[in-house]
Scaffold this motif. Structure first.
Motif, PDB file in Angstrom:
ATOM      1  N   ARG A  20      -8.358   2.669   4.150  1.00  0.00           N
ATOM      2  CA  ARG A  20      -8.911   1.603   3.309  1.00  0.00           C
ATOM      3  C   ARG A  20     -10.424   1.769   3.143  1.00  0.00           C
ATOM      4  N   ALA A  21     -11.087   2.096   4.230  1.00  0.00           N
ATOM      5  CA  ALA A  21     -12.545   2.241   4.173  1.00  0.00           C
ATOM      6  C   ALA A  21     -12.955   3.464   3.359  1.00  0.00           C
ATOM      7  N   SER A  22     -12.321   4.611   3.630  1.00  0.00           N
ATOM      8  CA  SER A  22     -12.720   5.843   2.948  1.00  0.00           C
ATOM      9  C   SER A  22     -12.381   5.792   1.459  1.00  0.00           C
ATOM     10  N   ARG A  23     -11.218   5.251   1.122  1.00  0.00           N
ATOM     11  CA  ARG A  23     -10.838   5.173  -0.286  1.00  0.00           C
ATOM     12  C   ARG A  23     -11.662   4.128  -1.032  1.00  0.00           C
ATOM     13  N   SER A  24     -12.072   3.078  -0.342  1.00  0.00           N
ATOM     14  CA  SER A  24     -12.952   2.086  -0.968  1.00  0.00           C
ATOM     15  C   SER A  24     -14.291   2.717  -1.326  1.00  0.00           C
ATOM     16  N   LYS A  25     -14.774   3.608  -0.474  1.00  0.00           N
ATOM     17  CA  LYS A  25     -16.021   4.322  -0.775  1.00  0.00           C
ATOM     18  C   LYS A  25     -15.863   5.158  -2.041  1.00  0.00           C
ATOM     19  N   GLY A  26     -14.715   5.836  -2.164  1.00  0.00           N
ATOM     20  CA  GLY A  26     -14.473   6.644  -3.350  1.00  0.00           C
ATOM     21  C   GLY A  26     -14.400   5.811  -4.616  1.00  0.00           C
ATOM     22  N   ILE A 161      -6.285   5.967 -11.381  1.00  0.00           N
ATOM     23  CA  ILE A 161      -6.461   6.020  -9.935  1.00  0.00           C
ATOM     24  C   ILE A 161      -5.190   6.599  -9.327  1.00  0.00           C
ATOM     25  N   GLN A 162      -5.274   7.812  -8.816  1.00  0.00           N
ATOM     26  CA  GLN A 162      -4.102   8.495  -8.303  1.00  0.00           C
ATOM     27  C   GLN A 162      -3.649   7.883  -6.983  1.00  0.00           C
ATOM     28  N   LYS A 163      -2.415   8.221  -6.601  1.00  0.00           N
ATOM     29  CA  LYS A 163      -1.817   7.577  -5.437  1.00  0.00           C
ATOM     30  C   LYS A 163      -2.603   7.859  -4.154  1.00  0.00           C
ATOM     31  N   GLU A 164      -3.341   8.967  -4.119  1.00  0.00           N
ATOM     32  CA  GLU A 164      -4.135   9.290  -2.933  1.00  0.00           C
ATOM     33  C   GLU A 164      -5.482   8.570  -2.928  1.00  0.00           C
ATOM     34  N   GLU A 165      -5.782   7.827  -4.008  1.00  0.00           N
ATOM     35  CA  GLU A 165      -7.095   7.203  -4.135  1.00  0.00           C
ATOM     36  C   GLU A 165      -7.080   5.695  -3.887  1.00  0.00           C
ATOM     37  N   TRP A 166      -5.937   5.040  -4.155  1.00  0.00           N
ATOM     38  CA  TRP A 166      -5.902   3.589  -3.987  1.00  0.00           C
ATOM     39  C   TRP A 166      -5.684   3.239  -2.513  1.00  0.00           C
ATOM     40  N   PRO A 167      -6.491   2.332  -1.941  1.00  0.00           N
ATOM     41  CA  PRO A 167      -6.352   1.982  -0.525  1.00  0.00           C
ATOM     42  C   PRO A 167      -4.995   1.338  -0.230  1.00  0.00           C
ATOM     43  N   PRO A 168      -4.318   1.746   0.836  1.00  0.00           N
ATOM     44  CA  PRO A 168      -3.014   1.166   1.167  1.00  0.00           C
ATOM     45  C   PRO A 168      -3.150  -0.274   1.664  1.00  0.00           C
ATOM     46  N   TYR A 169      -2.086  -1.048   1.469  1.00  0.00           N
ATOM     47  CA  TYR A 169      -2.039  -2.440   1.924  1.00  0.00           C
ATOM     48  C   TYR A 169      -3.287  -3.219   1.478  1.00  0.00           C
ATOM     49  N   SER A 170      -3.560  -3.166   0.171  1.00  0.00           N
ATOM     50  CA  SER A 170      -4.817  -3.745  -0.309  1.00  0.00           C
ATOM     51  C   SER A 170      -4.661  -4.697  -1.494  1.00  0.00           C
ATOM     52  N   PRO A 171      -3.817  -5.720  -1.385  1.00  0.00           N
ATOM     53  CA  PRO A 171      -3.809  -6.744  -2.440  1.00  0.00           C
ATOM     54  C   PRO A 171      -5.146  -7.474  -2.531  1.00  0.00           C
ATOM     55  N   ASP A 172      -5.934  -7.421  -1.441  1.00  0.00           N
ATOM     56  CA  ASP A 172      -7.249  -8.068  -1.453  1.00  0.00           C
ATOM     57  C   ASP A 172      -8.268  -7.316  -2.297  1.00  0.00           C
ATOM     58  N   LEU A 173      -7.856  -6.174  -2.887  1.00  0.00           N
ATOM     59  CA  LEU A 173      -8.742  -5.419  -3.767  1.00  0.00           C
ATOM     60  C   LEU A 173      -8.290  -5.438  -5.223  1.00  0.00           C
ATOM     61  N   ASN A 174      -7.162  -6.049  -5.505  1.00  0.00           N
ATOM     62  CA  ASN A 174      -6.640  -6.104  -6.876  1.00  0.00           C
ATOM     63  C   ASN A 174      -6.890  -7.494  -7.458  1.00  0.00           C
ATOM     64  N   PHE A 222     -14.536  -7.110  -7.832  1.00  0.00           N
ATOM     65  CA  PHE A 222     -13.940  -5.887  -7.284  1.00  0.00           C
ATOM     66  C   PHE A 222     -14.932  -5.047  -6.478  1.00  0.00           C
ATOM     67  N   PRO A 223     -16.098  -4.666  -7.022  1.00  0.00           N
ATOM     68  CA  PRO A 223     -17.018  -3.846  -6.213  1.00  0.00           C
ATOM     69  C   PRO A 223     -17.540  -4.585  -4.980  1.00  0.00           C
ATOM     70  N   LYS A 224     -17.686  -5.889  -5.070  1.00  0.00           N
ATOM     71  CA  LYS A 224     -18.128  -6.663  -3.905  1.00  0.00           C
ATOM     72  C   LYS A 224     -17.085  -6.595  -2.800  1.00  0.00           C
ATOM     73  N   ARG A 225     -15.809  -6.627  -3.176  1.00  0.00           N
ATOM     74  CA  ARG A 225     -14.737  -6.555  -2.194  1.00  0.00           C
ATOM     75  C   ARG A 225     -14.640  -5.148  -1.603  1.00  0.00           C
ATOM     76  N   LEU A 226     -14.881  -4.140  -2.417  1.00  0.00           N
ATOM     77  CA  LEU A 226     -14.913  -2.775  -1.887  1.00  0.00           C
ATOM     78  C   LEU A 226     -15.986  -2.656  -0.801  1.00  0.00           C
ATOM     79  N   LYS A 227     -17.151  -3.201  -1.078  1.00  0.00           N
ATOM     80  CA  LYS A 227     -18.240  -3.153  -0.100  1.00  0.00           C
ATOM     81  C   LYS A 227     -17.866  -3.915   1.169  1.00  0.00           C
TER      82      LYS A 227
END
Length: 238
Positions: A20-26, A161-174, A222-227
């Motif tokens: 979640r952290a690494s993909r959010s950075k991407g 956003i490819q399947k390797e890019e979206w953070p898993p278990y992340s409804p809090d980012l959609n 969205f970007p605020k939640r990524l941060k």
């Protein structure tokens, strides 16, 4: 001191937190390149004919409980209420129509392509995005991440956003999950419906009535939640 309600959440492991952290950075870097106006967020949700209610926030002010009319005091529920699966997408500049999945149809790879990707996503760059490419977001549902779906998107909408890019278990980012679906449900299901057609009409009516400013505000979060996810090292942010 104050009391706080405990919240039920997905269990996320240390490995999932790291993803979640690494993909959010991407995604944050991608947002910096493309800007929010080029993102389309999508999701599916099951709606029932029952009245929407929030046991935590729905309150009735009265001198006594006995003076509250029965139709207001209780919210009735039935086993296996009629329901319909709905797909939709939003951006900071527009929205897709609601897509209703036919009763008894499972959203597999073929259904997803024929019902959503080909009739809706394929032409959005010409309509909503005025001829410009856009970044298409979808979660990790099997129909979204299948090899056939990923191949179709690479051919028809490469900037997704490819399947390797979206953070898993992340409804809090959609934005659909953390904001828009609940707004639509509150409005369209203010009262229970007698049948699916009535529910669909209310959903379509209230979908179009949601001000674009509300959609834009949800997308801008969205970007605020990524941060926030990055700061929490992939942990919960809600």
């Amino acid at each position: 001191m104050r009391s706080f309600k405990r919240k039920r959440v997905h269990h996320i492991t240390t490995l999932v937190k790291a993803k979640r952290a690494s993909r959010s950075k991407g995604l944050l870097k991608r947002h910096a390149i493309h800007g929010l106006n080029s993102f389309l967020f999508s999701d599916e949700k099951l709606f029932t004919i029952e009245e929407a209610t929030n046991p935590q926030n729905d309150r009735i002010i009265s001198s006594s409980i006995s003076s509250i009319p029965e139709e207001l005091r209780y919210v009735s529920r039935i086993q296996k209420p009629l329901s319909v699966m709905v797909w939709a997408g939003i951006s900071s500049i527009g929205r897709t129509p609601l897509i209703f999945v036919p009763a008894g149809v499972k959203i597999d790879t073929r259904t997803y392509r024929e019902l959503i990707l080909e009739p809706v996503i394929q032409d959005l760059s010409k309509t909503m995005f005025s001829g410009k490419p856009f970044v298409f977001q979808q979660d990790g549902a099997p129909a979204h991440t299948s090899n056939a779906t990923q191949a179709w998107l690479r051919s028809n909408n490469p900037d997704f956003i490819q399947k390797e890019e979206w953070p898993p278990y992340s409804p809090d980012l959609n934005p659909m999950d953390y904001s828009i679906w609940s707004i639509l449900e509150t409005r369209a299901c203010l009262k229970s419906h007698t049948n699916i057609d009535s529910l669909k009409k209310s959903l379509c009516r209230d979908w179009e009535r949601i001000p674009q400013e509300i959609l834009r505000a949800a997308v801008e979060a969205f970007p605020k939640r990524l941060k926030a996810v990055i700061e929490r090292k992939g942990g919960y942010i809600e």
